[in-house]
Each structure stands twice: as C-alpha cells, then as structure tokens.
Write a protein that holds these residues in place. Structure first.
Motif, mmCIF file in Angstrom:
data_model
loop_
_atom_site.group_PDB
_atom_site.id
_atom_site.type_symbol
_atom_site.label_atom_id
_atom_site.label_comp_id
_atom_site.label_asym_id
_atom_site.label_seq_id
_atom_site.Cartn_x
_atom_site.Cartn_y
_atom_site.Cartn_z
ATOM 1 N N ASN A 52 10.358 51.264 56.881
ATOM 2 C CA ASN A 52 9.060 51.135 57.554
ATOM 3 C C ASN A 52 8.048 52.122 57.001
ATOM 4 O OD1 ASN A 52 9.954 49.069 59.167
ATOM 5 N ND2 ASN A 52 10.501 50.386 60.881
ATOM 6 N N ARG A 53 8.510 53.325 56.689
ATOM 7 C CA ARG A 53 7.599 54.321 56.114
ATOM 8 C C ARG A 53 7.127 53.882 54.730
ATOM 9 N NH1 ARG A 53 9.811 60.329 57.722
ATOM 10 N NH2 ARG A 53 9.803 59.985 59.964
ATOM 11 N N LYS A 54 8.042 53.307 53.954
ATOM 12 C CA LYS A 54 7.644 52.801 52.630
ATOM 13 C C LYS A 54 6.599 51.706 52.773
ATOM 14 C CE LYS A 54 11.870 53.814 50.032
ATOM 15 N NZ LYS A 54 13.035 53.242 49.338
ATOM 16 N N LYS A 55 6.826 50.794 53.728
ATOM 17 C CA LYS A 55 5.857 49.719 53.950
ATOM 18 C C LYS A 55 4.513 50.284 54.393
ATOM 19 C CE LYS A 55 9.163 46.096 55.216
ATOM 20 N NZ LYS A 55 9.667 45.270 56.328
ATOM 21 N N ALA A 56 4.544 51.237 55.315
ATOM 22 C CA ALA A 56 3.306 51.847 55.801
ATOM 23 C C ALA A 56 2.582 52.569 54.674
ATOM 24 C CB ALA A 56 3.608 52.807 56.946
ATOM 25 N N PHE A 57 3.341 53.273 53.837
ATOM 26 C CA PHE A 57 2.725 53.972 52.713
ATOM 27 C C PHE A 57 2.074 52.981 51.756
ATOM 28 C CE2 PHE A 57 3.001 55.625 48.367
ATOM 29 C CZ PHE A 57 2.204 56.761 48.517
ATOM 30 N N GLN A 58 2.774 51.886 51.462
ATOM 31 C CA GLN A 58 2.221 50.879 50.563
ATOM 32 C C GLN A 58 0.961 50.253 51.156
ATOM 33 O OE1 GLN A 58 3.217 50.370 47.446
ATOM 34 N NE2 GLN A 58 1.484 49.031 47.196
ATOM 35 N N MET A 59 1.011 49.973 52.466
ATOM 36 C CA MET A 59 -0.168 49.400 53.124
ATOM 37 C C MET A 59 -1.340 50.378 53.066
ATOM 38 S SD MET A 59 1.635 47.528 56.393
ATOM 39 C CE MET A 59 0.106 47.397 57.280
ATOM 40 N N ALA A 60 -1.071 51.656 53.306
ATOM 41 C CA ALA A 60 -2.124 52.669 53.256
ATOM 42 C C ALA A 60 -2.677 52.791 51.843
ATOM 43 C CB ALA A 60 -1.585 54.015 53.736
ATOM 44 N N LEU A 61 -1.783 52.736 50.856
ATOM 45 C CA LEU A 61 -2.226 52.813 49.464
ATOM 46 C C LEU A 61 -3.092 51.611 49.104
ATOM 47 C CD1 LEU A 61 -2.010 54.360 46.791
ATOM 48 C CD2 LEU A 61 0.007 52.992 46.261
ATOM 49 N N ASP A 62 -2.659 50.427 49.512
ATOM 50 C CA ASP A 62 -3.452 49.226 49.242
ATOM 51 C C ASP A 62 -4.816 49.309 49.924
ATOM 52 O OD1 ASP A 62 -1.324 48.266 47.800
ATOM 53 O OD2 ASP A 62 -0.602 46.913 49.395
ATOM 54 N N ILE A 68 -11.716 52.079 47.905
ATOM 55 C CA ILE A 68 -12.295 52.647 46.684
ATOM 56 C C ILE A 68 -13.057 51.571 45.918
ATOM 57 C CG2 ILE A 68 -11.698 53.583 44.408
ATOM 58 C CD1 ILE A 68 -9.452 55.163 45.841
ATOM 59 N N ALA A 69 -12.466 50.389 45.819
ATOM 60 C CA ALA A 69 -13.134 49.293 45.115
ATOM 61 C C ALA A 69 -14.430 48.916 45.833
ATOM 62 C CB ALA A 69 -12.205 48.080 45.021
ATOM 63 N N GLU A 70 -14.395 48.877 47.160
ATOM 64 C CA GLU A 70 -15.608 48.552 47.920
ATOM 65 C C GLU A 70 -16.688 49.603 47.703
ATOM 66 O OE1 GLU A 70 -14.600 48.136 52.028
ATOM 67 O OE2 GLU A 70 -13.654 46.182 51.748
ATOM 68 N N ILE A 71 -16.275 50.868 47.729
ATOM 69 C CA ILE A 71 -17.248 51.953 47.539
ATOM 70 C C ILE A 71 -17.852 51.875 46.144
ATOM 71 C CG2 ILE A 71 -17.451 54.463 47.292
ATOM 72 C CD1 ILE A 71 -15.428 54.668 49.627
ATOM 73 N N GLU A 72 -17.018 51.606 45.147
ATOM 74 C CA GLU A 72 -17.543 51.483 43.779
ATOM 75 C C GLU A 72 -18.509 50.308 43.668
ATOM 76 O OE1 GLU A 72 -14.157 51.273 41.229
ATOM 77 O OE2 GLU A 72 -13.676 53.396 41.474
ATOM 78 N N ALA A 73 -18.161 49.201 44.317
ATOM 79 C CA ALA A 73 -19.051 48.042 44.287
ATOM 80 C C ALA A 73 -20.374 48.380 44.973
ATOM 81 C CB ALA A 73 -18.385 46.849 44.967
ATOM 82 N N LYS A 74 -20.299 49.091 46.082
ATOM 83 C CA LYS A 74 -21.536 49.480 46.783
ATOM 84 C C LYS A 74 -22.371 50.418 45.923
ATOM 85 C CE LYS A 74 -19.824 48.849 51.452
ATOM 86 N NZ LYS A 74 -19.399 49.504 52.689
ATOM 87 N N LYS A 75 -21.696 51.338 45.236
ATOM 88 C CA LYS A 75 -22.435 52.256 44.363
ATOM 89 C C LYS A 75 -23.134 51.491 43.242
ATOM 90 C CE LYS A 75 -19.798 56.484 45.124
ATOM 91 N NZ LYS A 75 -18.893 57.473 44.516
#
Length: 178
Positions: A52-62, A68-75
């Motif tokens: 579950n921790r691995k899944k949560a970490f992966q979800m948080a990373l995604d 980050i992609a949204e922020i770059e697009a906004k910039k």
C-alpha cells in the motif's frame, strides 16, 4: 481396607496424570499453531502495508509529475501572453510615434491648403487605425487581467486543496497512531 484407601487415590492420580499429560501436549500444540498463525497474519499485514505504501508513493509521484507538467504549461502560457502583451505595447508605442509624426507633418504642411487637406485625410485614417488598435489593446489588456485573476484563483484553490490533503494525511496518521 486401609490399603484400598491408599491404592485407589494413587491409581486415580496416575490416571489423572496420563489424561493431563495427553491434554497438556495437545494444548501446547494448539498454542504453537495459534502463535504461528498470528506470525503469518502479521507478516501478511506487513506485506500489505508495504504494498500500500508503494502504491501511495507511486500515486503521489504521478500526481507531483502531473502538477509539475501543469505548472510548466501555465508558465509557458503566461510567457506567451506576456509576449503578446509586449507586442501589443510595442504596437501601441509604434502607433503613438506614428501619430506624433503625422501630427508634425500636418503642422508643416498647413502652408499649402491642398497638401494640408490630403494630410488631414491621412491623419484621420491613421487616427481611425489607432482607435481600432487602442480598442484591440484595451480588449487584450482586459483579457490578460482576467486570465491573470483566473490563474491566481486556480493557484489559490490548488494551494488550499494541497493544504487540505496534507491536513487529511496528518489526521489519518494521527488516527493510525492513536
């Protein structure tokens, strides 16, 4: 008879001892099986927790990568809008300089009535063009201001959502600890 009083309790004690030792071994085996089952359950819980921790970490990373992609697009969008605004300002400045040049020309050509009338017509056309450009610039400035306000609202909402998520995680951790 006295021997009977002595022998019967000894025989009863021996029978009790045999039954007790048989039951005692069985109880010991059951207790060992129960401990083994508890250890297996605990190992399964630990494995599930790690998974579950691995899944949560992966979800948080995604989610972080998506943000980050949204922020770059906004910039990039803000940079594009800033370039458009700068181009609009340059066009406005150019229009103002052109208007000033035309006005000086008009003053110089007032000596000749025919030439002055032609220049007046040109200046009027330029003023109309400048009015159109000024209207366009005003419209663009309003759009830029509205977009900026929308982005600020969206960023504020994102910050509030992140704070709420962090508080929820903290509450969940506190609930797990408690």
């Amino acid at each position: 008879m006295k021997k009977l009083y002595f022998i019967v309790p000894i025989i009863g004690a021996i029978i009790f001892f045999f039954f007790y030792s048989a039951v005692k071994d069985d109880i010991k085996l059951q207790e060992q099986a129960h401990k083994k089952k508890q250890l297996e359950e605990q190992a399964e819980r630990v494995r599930m927790d790690v998974e579950n921790r691995k899944k949560a970490f992966q979800m948080a990373l995604d989610e972080a990568n998506r943000r980050i992609a949204e922020i770059e697009a906004k910039k990039k969008e803000e940079a594009r809008k800033a370039e458009e605004t700068e181009a609009a300002k340059d066009a406005r400045d150019l229009a103002y300089r052109e208007r000033e040049r035309q006005y000086k020309r008009l003053v110089e050509l007032t000596d000749s009535r025919i030439v002055a009338n032609e220049q007046v017509a040109r200046v009027k056309e330029q003023l109309e063009l400048q009015a159109i450009q000024a209207a366009y610039l005003e419209k663009t400035v309003k759009e830029v201001v509205e977009n900026k306000m929308n982005y600020e609202r969206a960023l504020n909402k994102m910050d509030a959502a992140e704070k709420a998520a962090a508080m929820a995680r903290e509450a969940e951790r506190a609930a797990k600890r408690g």
